[in-house]
Scaffold this active site. Structure first.
Site, mmCIF file in Angstrom:
data_model
loop_
_atom_site.group_PDB
_atom_site.id
_atom_site.type_symbol
_atom_site.label_atom_id
_atom_site.label_comp_id
_atom_site.label_asym_id
_atom_site.label_seq_id
_atom_site.Cartn_x
_atom_site.Cartn_y
_atom_site.Cartn_z
ATOM 1 N N GLU A 33 43.133 38.186 30.536
ATOM 2 C CA GLU A 33 44.529 38.575 30.687
ATOM 3 C C GLU A 33 44.909 38.252 32.128
ATOM 4 O O GLU A 33 44.213 38.686 33.052
ATOM 5 C CB GLU A 33 44.692 40.073 30.411
ATOM 6 C CG GLU A 33 46.145 40.469 30.360
ATOM 7 C CD GLU A 33 46.361 41.960 30.118
ATOM 8 O OE1 GLU A 33 45.405 42.674 29.759
ATOM 9 O OE2 GLU A 33 47.510 42.392 30.317
ATOM 10 N N ARG A 257 29.292 45.094 28.410
ATOM 11 C CA ARG A 257 29.882 44.562 29.622
ATOM 12 C C ARG A 257 28.933 44.774 30.788
ATOM 13 O O ARG A 257 28.042 45.620 30.745
ATOM 14 C CB ARG A 257 31.256 45.145 29.893
ATOM 15 C CG ARG A 257 31.333 46.640 30.055
ATOM 16 C CD ARG A 257 32.770 47.151 29.924
ATOM 17 N NE ARG A 257 33.649 46.649 30.950
ATOM 18 C CZ ARG A 257 34.777 45.985 30.714
ATOM 19 N NH1 ARG A 257 35.158 45.725 29.484
ATOM 20 N NH2 ARG A 257 35.542 45.576 31.689
ATOM 21 N N LYS A 267 39.765 45.471 36.687
ATOM 22 C CA LYS A 267 40.840 44.880 37.476
ATOM 23 C C LYS A 267 41.819 45.935 37.970
ATOM 24 O O LYS A 267 42.342 45.831 39.073
ATOM 25 C CB LYS A 267 41.580 43.834 36.629
ATOM 26 C CG LYS A 267 40.811 42.534 36.524
ATOM 27 C CD LYS A 267 41.571 41.521 35.702
ATOM 28 C CE LYS A 267 41.493 41.869 34.239
ATOM 29 N NZ LYS A 267 42.037 40.818 33.371
HETATM 30 P P1 ATP Z 1 39.117 44.667 33.226
HETATM 31 O O1 ATP Z 1 38.790 45.996 32.628
HETATM 32 O O2 ATP Z 1 38.348 44.339 34.436
HETATM 33 O O3 ATP Z 1 40.581 44.434 33.371
HETATM 34 P P2 ATP Z 1 39.270 43.227 30.862
HETATM 35 O O4 ATP Z 1 38.262 43.260 29.787
HETATM 36 O O5 ATP Z 1 40.537 43.928 30.628
HETATM 37 O O6 ATP Z 1 38.578 43.661 32.178
HETATM 38 P P3 ATP Z 1 40.130 40.591 30.422
HETATM 39 O O7 ATP Z 1 40.907 39.699 31.302
HETATM 40 O O8 ATP Z 1 40.775 41.110 29.206
HETATM 41 O O9 ATP Z 1 39.609 41.779 31.300
HETATM 42 O O10 ATP Z 1 38.726 39.948 30.081
HETATM 43 C C1 ATP Z 1 38.491 38.613 29.711
HETATM 44 C C2 ATP Z 1 37.144 38.541 29.074
HETATM 45 O O11 ATP Z 1 36.135 38.973 30.003
HETATM 46 C C3 ATP Z 1 37.064 39.481 27.883
HETATM 47 O O12 ATP Z 1 36.418 38.807 26.836
HETATM 48 C C4 ATP Z 1 36.252 40.639 28.394
HETATM 49 O O13 ATP Z 1 35.566 41.246 27.350
HETATM 50 C C5 ATP Z 1 35.343 39.968 29.422
HETATM 51 N N1 ATP Z 1 34.915 40.928 30.442
HETATM 52 C C6 ATP Z 1 35.693 41.690 31.225
HETATM 53 N N2 ATP Z 1 34.966 42.501 31.996
HETATM 54 C C7 ATP Z 1 33.670 42.243 31.711
HETATM 55 C C8 ATP Z 1 32.415 42.759 32.175
HETATM 56 N N3 ATP Z 1 32.357 43.708 33.101
HETATM 57 N N4 ATP Z 1 31.287 42.249 31.645
HETATM 58 C C9 ATP Z 1 31.350 41.287 30.718
HETATM 59 N N5 ATP Z 1 32.471 40.760 30.238
HETATM 60 C C10 ATP Z 1 33.633 41.228 30.714
HETATM 61 MG MG MG Z 2 42.065 43.726 29.377
#
Ligand code: ATP
Ligand code: MG
Length: 554
Positions: A33, A257, A267
């Site tokens: 995102e 994760r 983020k």
């Molecule tokens: P955040 O909570 O940091 O905003 P998010 O999952 O909302 O993380 P996205 O931009 O939606 O962030 O994530 C893009 C991809 O990265 C998704 O497939 C997500 O599952 C993966 N991802 C995000 N954080 C992690 C993590 N800590 N370990 C492994 N994969 C991750």
């Molecule tokens: Mg997200």
């Protein structure tokens, strides 16, 4: 490297799918995102998704999951692309969920037509109140049984901007008694009178994540949609939409994760650190972001090796940041050029070295490299800077560095013997006086003398002053995210700025991207924001001490 280890559970699934013929190719995607910068957790997902495609001769799309116009921005889109390329990956297609807004809208009308979606006038509070609890079924909305025609009319009016935000939503008509809360008539579309960073003002309604993600996978022909564990409970809904719409059957798989000690990873929390000024931006060298790590001197290979080492699990855990630092040292030891820099200088005078004399000594840049990384010359003279901590007036037991009467080797130069020193009124050492052994010059040492200590130095006449920034963990506790307000646990000493360091003159030309080992002090790189031509400011990437080497060797 991938050949040596056993298959991870997703690779096992893929191999079974290829054997059984469920799929003939592997097509993955990385779906960020665009609401922040990528962090090391994303690197794990990137390495996994691109790695799977690589291994099975498939492709990976980069898909921006841009369904929430409120928090998203093109600044983030650009940084995400730069970070993925820096890590060493290239995507097949660059896609945006917003490219599918028309298709998603048509899908929604299709579900309305089948009696599987309805417009609900309830407020979000009312919807929440009717949702039930995990142990009690929810209640059906009074708007649940509207006719197809009425739903179509209302949904089209929602699209046309007839209603205020929150006045109506479109919901899937599934099962208010489902044990899975996500199946209790989830919201598909909400009204947002907000401009989108790509579609501008074309839309007044935006799809929810669940109504966009699976269909986007399906539209792109994604075979294995890999995401993190929190989406496991969304999987029945992911499958329900695909099945009801009769579209390409992408499948979702979940892995744990990455969590890492002494940092926060989401983020939202990283944005808070930036906004509250605890760090000087997303790319602050203390941040777990890829841009921060790049600025700090971490290499793409070290991050890829780290992701390979931690593997892919089904259960959440927390990885010691020491393992990442181990991977960084391992790579830098191989490629970083050696230099001498004195961080806390005190003057050493070689009293028997002629005042008008100077030498150019020869030094290899990297003893670990096959060609020793080339060579450079080091100006040497009567006056040198050495580290204040390398001298002890009253030596401790097993002290092999300088002390009255003791001998050490000056790296790449001579063996010297301490004959005396001077102090100021406060008892601070001002000068150390030594004599040298002319026959002991490195490379042509015929002195026959063996000394235990070797110290680094810089010629006073040739030295250039430098600013050096030393970093420590951003947080004082291992798992700050587990605590209430994580910003209370910031480490007040996470940045130490050393102003009066003295560096060997060859470092004047160092530019961002340059990777160095300062002998005995750690790995350093010029800061990309603060360095000026001829005046680099150095970040310490990581120290030399290595508590992980043993643990990994076992
Ligand atoms: P955040 O909570 O940091 O905003 P998010 O999952 O909302 O993380 P996205 O931009 O939606 O962030 O994530 C893009 C991809 O990265 C998704 O497939 C997500 O599952 C993966 N991802 C995000 N954080 C992690 C993590 N800590 N370990 C492994 N994969 C991750
Ligand atoms: Mg997200």
């Amino acid at each position: 490297m991938t050949e040596e280890r056993s298959l991870n559970f997703i690779e096992e699934i893929i191999e079974e799918d290829l054997r059984s013929g469920r799929t003939r190719t592997v097509h993955t995607r990385f779906p960020p995102e665009p609401n922040g910068y990528l962090h090391i957790g994303h690197a794990k997902s990137i390495c996994l998704n691109f790695g799977l495609a690589d291994r099975y001769g498939g492709l990976t799309n980069l898909r921006f999951d841009d369904t929430n116009p409120v928090t998203e921005d093109t600044e983030y889109v650009e940084s995400i692309k730069a970070d993925i390329r820096w890590l060493g990956f290239e995507w097949d297609r660059e896609c945006y969920a917003s490219d599918y807004f028309d298709k998603l809208y048509a899908f929604a009308e299709q579900l309305i037509g089948k009696g599987l979606a309805y417009v609900d006038d309830s407020s979000s509070e009312e919807i929440a109140a009717m949702k039930g609890t995990p142990t009690e079924p929810g209640r059906e909305s009074p708007f649940r049984n509207r006719s197809v025609e009425e739903n179509l009319t209302l949904f089209r009016e929602m699209r046309a901007g007839r209603y205020a935000e929150g006045e109506k939503v479109l919901r899937a008509r599934i099962d208010m008694a489902s044990p899975n809360m996500h199946m209790r008539d989830p919201v598909m579309y909400r009204i947002r009178h907000v401009s989108h960073h790509r579609t501008r003002d074309a839309w007044r309604i935006y799809p929810m994540y669940d109504f966009a993600h699976g269909q986007s996978d399906s539209i792109e022909g994604i075979t294995h949609s890999v995401c993190t564990l929190e989406f496991e409970v969304h999987r029945p809904l992911y499958e329900w939409y695909i099945e009801q719409l009769g579209i390409h059957p992408s499948r979702q798989y979940e892995f744990a994760r990455l969590n890492m000690t002494y940092t926060v990873m989401s983020k939202r929390k990283l944005l808070q650190l930036v906004q509250e000024g605890h760090v000087d931006g997303w790319d602050d060298p203390r941040m777990p972001t890829l841009s921060g790590m790049r600025r700090r001197g971490y290499t793409p290979l070290s991050i890829r090796n780290f992701c390979e080492r931690i593997g892919v699990q089904r259960r959440e855990n927390i990885i010691d940041v020491g393992l990442l630092e181990y991977c960084v040292r391992e790579d830098l030891n191989r490629i970083a050029e050696r230099r001498m820099v004195v961080l806390d200088p005190v003057k050493l005078v070689i009293t028997d070295y002629p005042e008008d004399h100077a030498e150019e000594l020869d030094a290899e840049n990297n003893p670990e490299a096959a060609d020793q990384g080339g060579r450079r010359t080091l100006p040497f003279g009567r006056e040198l800077w050495i580290e204040r901590e390398d001298f002890m007036e009253v030596p401790a037991k097993k002290w092999f560095r300088l002390a009255p009467g003791a001998m050490v080797r000056l790296k790449h130069a001579y063996i010297v013997r301490c004959e005396g020193y001077t102090k100021d009124e406060d008892g601070r050492i001002t000068e150390i006086h030594c004599t040298h052994i002319p026959m002991s010059r490195s490379g042509s040492d015929t002195s026959g003398i063996n000394v235990k200590g070797t110290i680094h130095w810089v010629s006073v006449a040739a030295a250039l002053p430098a600013e050096v920034r030393l970093y420590d963990r951003l947080f004082r506790v291992e798992n700050p995210a587990a605590e209430g307000s994580f910003s209370d646990f910031l480490n007040p000493d996470s940045l130490e700025v050393v102003q009066g360091a003295m560096m060997e003159p060859s470092l004047a030309d160092a530019t961002p991207g340059g990777l160095f080992q300062f002998l005995r002090k750690g790995y350093f790189t010029p800061d990309a924001r603060l360095s000026r031509p001829g005046r680099p400011v150095f970040n310490r990437t990581v120290g030399l001490r290595d508590s992980w080497a043993k643990a990994v060797a076992k």
